[in-house]
Write an enzyme that holds these catalytic residues in place. Sequence first.
Site, PDB file in Angstrom:
ATOM      1  N   ASP A  90       0.823  -1.212   0.000  1.00 57.92           N
ATOM      2  CA  ASP A  90       0.000   0.000   0.000  1.00 57.92           C
ATOM      3  C   ASP A  90       0.859   1.265   0.000  1.00 57.92           C
ATOM      4  O   ASP A  90       0.421   2.307  -0.496  1.00 57.92           O
ATOM      5  CB  ASP A  90      -0.961  -0.003   1.196  1.00 57.92           C
ATOM      6  N   GLU A 120      -5.259   4.791   0.248  1.00 56.59           N
ATOM      7  CA  GLU A 120      -4.084   3.953   0.512  1.00 56.59           C
ATOM      8  C   GLU A 120      -3.330   4.442   1.744  1.00 56.59           C
ATOM      9  O   GLU A 120      -2.793   3.644   2.508  1.00 56.59           O
ATOM     10  CB  GLU A 120      -3.151   3.935  -0.709  1.00 56.59           C
ATOM     11  N   HIS A 123      -5.137   3.063   4.577  1.00 56.92           N
ATOM     12  CA  HIS A 123      -4.820   1.642   4.743  1.00 56.92           C
ATOM     13  C   HIS A 123      -3.519   1.470   5.506  1.00 56.92           C
ATOM     14  O   HIS A 123      -3.430   0.646   6.429  1.00 56.92           O
ATOM     15  CB  HIS A 123      -4.711   0.950   3.382  1.00 56.92           C
ATOM     16  N   TYR A 127      -2.645  -0.316   9.402  1.00 57.93           N
ATOM     17  CA  TYR A 127      -1.674  -1.338   9.802  1.00 57.93           C
ATOM     18  C   TYR A 127      -0.891  -0.871  11.031  1.00 57.93           C
ATOM     19  O   TYR A 127      -0.638  -1.649  11.961  1.00 57.93           O
ATOM     20  CB  TYR A 127      -0.717  -1.653   8.652  1.00 57.93           C
ATOM     21  N   GLU A 187      -3.559  -5.039  -6.311  1.00 54.08           N
ATOM     22  CA  GLU A 187      -4.776  -4.752  -5.555  1.00 54.08           C
ATOM     23  C   GLU A 187      -5.836  -5.836  -5.692  1.00 54.08           C
ATOM     24  O   GLU A 187      -6.738  -5.910  -4.849  1.00 54.08           O
ATOM     25  CB  GLU A 187      -5.356  -3.413  -6.003  1.00 54.08           C
ATOM     26  N   GLU A 221     -10.162  -1.809  -2.115  1.00 54.72           N
ATOM     27  CA  GLU A 221      -9.316  -2.359  -3.175  1.00 54.72           C
ATOM     28  C   GLU A 221     -10.147  -2.854  -4.355  1.00 54.72           C
ATOM     29  O   GLU A 221      -9.719  -2.755  -5.510  1.00 54.72           O
ATOM     30  CB  GLU A 221      -8.441  -3.501  -2.642  1.00 54.72           C
ATOM     31  N   HIS A 224     -10.778   0.136  -6.353  1.00 52.44           N
ATOM     32  CA  HIS A 224      -9.549   0.573  -7.013  1.00 52.44           C
ATOM     33  C   HIS A 224      -9.265  -0.271  -8.252  1.00 52.44           C
ATOM     34  O   HIS A 224      -8.883   0.254  -9.302  1.00 52.44           O
ATOM     35  CB  HIS A 224      -8.367   0.478  -6.052  1.00 52.44           C
TER      36      HIS A 224
END
Length: 348
Positions: A90, A120, A123, A127, A187, A221, A224
């Site tokens: 990402d 992104e 995203h 994490y 993706e 995703e 995307h």
Amino acid sequence: MNQTVLSKRSILDSEAPNRSTGIVNGKSSNILNWDDVAYSWAFPKYKRMLANFWTPFEINMSQDIKQFKDLKTEEKDAFLKIIGLLALLDSIQTDYAGKVADYLTDSSLNALMIMLAQQEVIHNHSYSYVLSSIVSKNQQEEVFEYWRSEPILRKRNEFVTNGYRNFAEEASIENLLKSIVYDVILEGLFFYSGFAFFYNLARNQKMVATSTMINYINRDEQIHVDLFVKIFQEILAENPEYNTPELAMFVKETFLEAARLEIDWGKAIIGSKMEGLNMSDIEAYIKFYANVRCNQLGFDRPFEGFRTNPLKWIKAYEEVDLGKSDFFEQKSRQYTKVNQVDNGFDDL
């Protein structure tokens, strides 16, 4: 065929119309009027991406914090390595979206690329958010270094970064088309065995908050992939001389190699160790999605057969509308907003 060099979009072109005359190397003032755009699918896509807006702060990690320490050793190892993989991919994707945006003449598609890049970034934040909840700062930093130290991760990552590099270094129509193939792989294929791992934990009532966040990412995703497929098809429609047997062969060979790499990764990270996940099903799942993505791009499926999803149970996780119901608990989901610092630690 001589490669057609791409021209960067002007910040403002007072001599050009607001509605672009081409997806690349066209003319456009760069003034965005959503009621006068060249591609009818752009505004619905904008509304869909806008409706999907979310942030990691919406997810209360307190239950996952309690559960992580009780996961099996192989589950913890897979959990952290998959997060490390997703963080790297990402990060690359954020930069790639910006590079593509520079060469899309149409201002509405530039706007969609900016939204994609922002998602992104979210995203990647997710994490960090997950890791900061369940492991120490030192271990979090180790996870973000896995891309350097894990050989199988390096091989997969270099496959994508090398695929993007030609476009980044020489912006041409051919290199843009090929880079989009790698984007669809990143993706729409490379995440999917990892997604299956998290969804399998969730169906066993483990790490449900993390898996919910993964579902948000999965949903983004999918949009995307569809966006880049649309761009790919529009480029070919406006530049049909690039729709060649050589391109079709490139797509097939690239997806075959990508599927092999994803299967190798699945064997290394899941193998026969994960309760509820059969590696033969994961391999079929990867081949199924390779076929799906090639077909979306408009090319023949690289694998004979593999027309149906072998992981029937996963559809409940991939296709759920998180705004309406909780697929883990089958009741309305009411998120507890948590502070950026505590991540739910006060609920331990």
